[in-house]
Write an enzyme that holds these catalytic residues in place. Structure first.
Site, PDB file in Angstrom:
ATOM      1  N   ASP A 116       0.868  -1.185   0.000  1.00 35.38           N
ATOM      2  CA  ASP A 116       0.000   0.000   0.000  1.00 35.38           C
ATOM      3  C   ASP A 116       0.896   1.224   0.000  1.00 35.38           C
ATOM      4  O   ASP A 116       1.970   1.233   0.617  1.00 35.38           O
ATOM      5  CB  ASP A 116      -0.913   0.024   1.222  1.00 35.38           C
ATOM      6  CG  ASP A 116      -1.931   1.160   1.143  1.00 35.38           C
ATOM      7  OD1 ASP A 116      -2.949   0.989   0.445  1.00 35.38           O
ATOM      8  OD2 ASP A 116      -1.677   2.212   1.756  1.00 35.38           O
ATOM      9  N   GLU A 134       1.078   5.653   0.211  1.00 36.98           N
ATOM     10  CA  GLU A 134       0.496   6.973   0.406  1.00 36.98           C
ATOM     11  C   GLU A 134       1.273   7.926  -0.498  1.00 36.98           C
ATOM     12  O   GLU A 134       2.491   7.791  -0.654  1.00 36.98           O
ATOM     13  CB  GLU A 134       0.583   7.420   1.865  1.00 36.98           C
ATOM     14  CG  GLU A 134      -0.131   6.499   2.839  1.00 36.98           C
ATOM     15  CD  GLU A 134      -1.612   6.308   2.548  1.00 36.98           C
ATOM     16  OE1 GLU A 134      -2.218   7.239   1.970  1.00 36.98           O
ATOM     17  OE2 GLU A 134      -2.146   5.239   2.872  1.00 36.98           O
ATOM     18  N   HIS A 149      -5.496   4.886   6.480  1.00 36.83           N
ATOM     19  CA  HIS A 149      -4.849   5.683   5.447  1.00 36.83           C
ATOM     20  C   HIS A 149      -3.362   5.865   5.748  1.00 36.83           C
ATOM     21  O   HIS A 149      -2.759   6.858   5.325  1.00 36.83           O
ATOM     22  CB  HIS A 149      -5.519   7.042   5.275  1.00 36.83           C
ATOM     23  CG  HIS A 149      -6.819   6.967   4.546  1.00 36.83           C
ATOM     24  ND1 HIS A 149      -6.922   6.580   3.229  1.00 36.83           N
ATOM     25  CD2 HIS A 149      -8.092   7.220   4.975  1.00 36.83           C
ATOM     26  CE1 HIS A 149      -8.189   6.597   2.871  1.00 36.83           C
ATOM     27  NE2 HIS A 149      -8.924   6.976   3.903  1.00 36.83           N
ATOM     28  N   ASP A 172      -2.888  -0.180   6.302  1.00 36.80           N
ATOM     29  CA  ASP A 172      -3.764  -0.549   5.182  1.00 36.80           C
ATOM     30  C   ASP A 172      -3.287  -1.839   4.514  1.00 36.80           C
ATOM     31  O   ASP A 172      -4.107  -2.650   4.063  1.00 36.80           O
ATOM     32  CB  ASP A 172      -3.806   0.586   4.157  1.00 36.80           C
ATOM     33  CG  ASP A 172      -4.618   1.782   4.667  1.00 36.80           C
ATOM     34  OD1 ASP A 172      -5.036   1.749   5.831  1.00 36.80           O
ATOM     35  OD2 ASP A 172      -4.810   2.732   3.889  1.00 36.80           O
TER      36      ASP A 172
END
Length: 613
Positions: free
Chosen positions: A63, A65, A204, A209
């Site tokens: 994952d 960001e 998040h 995540d």
């Protein structure tokens, strides 16, 4: 000395956890094959006939960001990854990443990642190599994988790292395939985490995540397991929503070998529905029963098919030739090309006292072709007649007659009139030089007449008659393309026997016996086998080829072109030949640079039109 019962391996690059603390990414538990050695790729597994079960497959759930939604303009701010196999976590990797730019306020509000947090974090050029090593040989998994993979691929391309991950699983697509709309109105990660009551709540933040995605993935695997999906390949087949009947037909490929050849799908009455070639027959045929086959026409064909036949071949060249011949023999309903190997238009020099050029599907001794479009063939004939002063009138003239087409009062050819028009009648002897010029041009003996076209182009451009010049330029380009292709193939087809070899990539040789442009025999000398002995055996067993009429000696243009391309591939060698394999000195191939310039001009024109539109 055996392996220890427990391994604790630190990744070389330190990583930063969600709170900004340094956390070593490590692998606990059983030894990881990807870390201790080289894990088989899925292609290699397929070649070995082994389809890994889901609990035997190593997944890396990742994952990211980022500073925004565009991989082209935004950057990664955090990476979290979890490596799992058989329900067991083998390792984790987590780090903040300095994006080298400001983080928008709405991203800060969403993720909680501030510029102060990433100020001392490593840049992506330090982090990406560690991630690529961590994930090497595994299946990448992400929730909305298209987003995460686009950023990772963009970073790899920018830093010059090869992107080797060919297997990617998207849990959004899997969830939408498994869960009904009533059961899961939305497939957001937070909604799926609540639906399956997973232990980790998505926040998040990358590692949280990724951990939540691991649990969601395992819950979805339990669902598909109840539907008879137990291996990774079965899962990929399951995702596009293939019918059970279509997946069941995959057993028709079980008898196919993993060798090069031609495959034939047959219908209920034994009719051939489709013909194709493959380097690996079994693997290629199985792709028709998976989600990788998206063509509606092919899915319809698979629905009708009841069996698959095959012809094993020595190498790709033989497979390609066999395919062309089978297409011509069966004209399968689901193939779109190559059903008529001798189809095409020829610009032919007629055999009469006053020869002229005509467009026909049956070539004469001196001809140019085959040309796919009749209008192009007519344009080629008109240009050759114009530059060589061949007659374009269609009257039949005996050897004792004279050509009497005349010019206008000012000494010019009438508009649309005969290209051989003159102010005095011309007998057969006086007409012969024009015939010789045309024959020399068509066979590659002299390209001088075409150079007059370049002078005409220059004159038109100087007079700013650009549209007329463009039309003449395009006619010359079509003429040169037809001449070059025909002259190349003619050079091959005039050779009664040619034996050639090409490296097979494994220390051996692919061998072919070619007679008048047709493949007469094919074989392979594997590493350690004397290739000359194999070549001699193939020559003795080769089929007899009787040359036919026309420049190509009766060979199909597509087969001759396939053989020619194989012969001129770097690494190919001529073992022996009854005649030199060469082009005429004034062949149209000399115009390659000019044709490339024209192609570039056309491409630029299309770009300008697109921009204007």
């Amino acid at each position: 000395m055996g392996l220890p019962d427990h391994l604790d391996l630190d990744v070389h690059t330190s990583t930063t956890g969600p709170t900004g603390t340094v956390v070593p990414a490590r692998i606990d538990g059983a030894a990881d094959p990807a870390a201790l050695g080289t894990q088989l790729s899925f292609d290699a597994i397929g070649d070995a006939g082994f389809d890994p079960l889901l609990f035997e497959t190593t997944f890396v759930i990742v994952d990211l960001e980022t500073t925004g939604g565009s991989a082209a303009t935004d950057r990664i701010t955090e990476i979290g990854a979890v490596k799992v196999r058989g329900g067991e976590i083998l390792g984790e990797l987590a780090t903040l990443v300095d994006p080298g730019r400001a983080i928008p306020q709405h991203i800060v509000a969403l993720t909680g990642i501030t510029e102060a947090m990433v100020y001392r974090a490593p840049r992506i050029d330090e982090v990406l190599p560690a991630f690529l090593e961590f994930a090497h040989g595994c299946v990448l998994v992400a929730h909305n994988a298209g987003f995460d993979m686009s950023f990772l691929r963009a970073a790899a391309a920018e830093l010059g790292h090869p992107w080797t991950f060919r297997r990617v699983l998207c849990t959004v697509k899997l969830a939408r395939r498994v869960l009904t709309r009533d059961e899961a109105p939305t497939v957001k990660l937070s909604a799926l985490a609540r639906h399956f009551a997973v232990a980790t709540t998505p926040t998040h933040r990358a590692l949280d995540d990724a951990r939540a995605t691991v649990e969601v993935m395992h819950a979805l695997f339990e669902r598909v397991g109840n539907l008879g999906v137990h291996s990774y390949r079965e899962l990929i087949d399951f995702l596009p929503g293939l019918s059970t009947a279509q997946r069941a037909k995959r057993q028709m490929t079980d008898h196919l070998p993993t060798r090069p050849g031609v495959y034939l799908f047959r219908g209920p009455s034994g009719e051939v529905l489709y013909v194709g070639t493959a380097v690996d027959l079994r693997r290629r045929a199985r792709q028709y029963f998976t989600g990788s086959e998206t063509r509606a026409r092919m899915r319809e064909m698979v629905t009708l098919a009841v069996s698959i036949d095959h012809v094993e071949c020595a190498h790709r060249l033989e497979a390609g030739v066999r395919e062309l011949r089978l297409l011509a023999a069966h004209a399968p309903a689901y193939n779109r090309r190559s059903k008529s190997p001798h189809r095409g238009w020829w610009v032919c020099l007629t055999e009469e006292p006053f020869p002229r050029l005509k467009v026909s599907q049956n070539p004469t001794t001196v001809a140019v072709g085959p040309i796919r479009v009749r209008g192009d063939a007519a344009a080629v004939a008109d240009l050759i007649a114009a530059v060589t002063r061949l007659r374009s009138c269609t009257r039949r003239l005996s050897s004792s007659a004279a050509h009497t087409c005349t010019v206008t009062a000012d000494g010019r050819r009438p508009v649309g009139g005969c290209h051989a028009a003159s102010d005095t009648p011309v007998d057969a002897g006086g007409y012969t030089p024009a015939v010789e010029r045309a024959a020399a041009l068509m066979t590659g003996g002299d390209d001088g007449p075409l150079r007059t076209v370049l002078d005409r182009l220059q004159s038109l451009a100087s007079a700013e008659m650009f549209e007329t010049a463009a039309r003449l330029r395009d006619r010359l380009a079509v003429t040169l393309a037809g001449l070059e292709r025909c002259q190349r193939l003619t050079a091959l087809c005039r050779i009664s026997e040619l034996v050639a070899a090409r490296p097979d990539g494994s220390g051996g040789w692919e061998l072919a016996v070619i007679r008048h442009g047709r493949l007469a025999s094919a074989g392979v000398a594997t590493r350690g086998v004397a290739p000359m002995q194999v070549a001699q055996s193939l020559t003795l067993a080769a089929e007899t080829v009787v040359p036919g009429p026309g420049p190509l000696r009766g060979a199909a243009a597509e087969e001759a072109a396939l053989v020619y391309a194989w012969l001129v591939t770097p690494g190919s060698r001529i073992v022996c030949s009854t005649a030199p394999f060469m082009l005429p000195v004034a062949a149209a191939a000399r115009w390659g640079d000019w044709r490339e310039t024209v192609a570039t001009a056309h491409a630029r024109s299309r770009e300008l039109v697109a921009l204007a539109g």
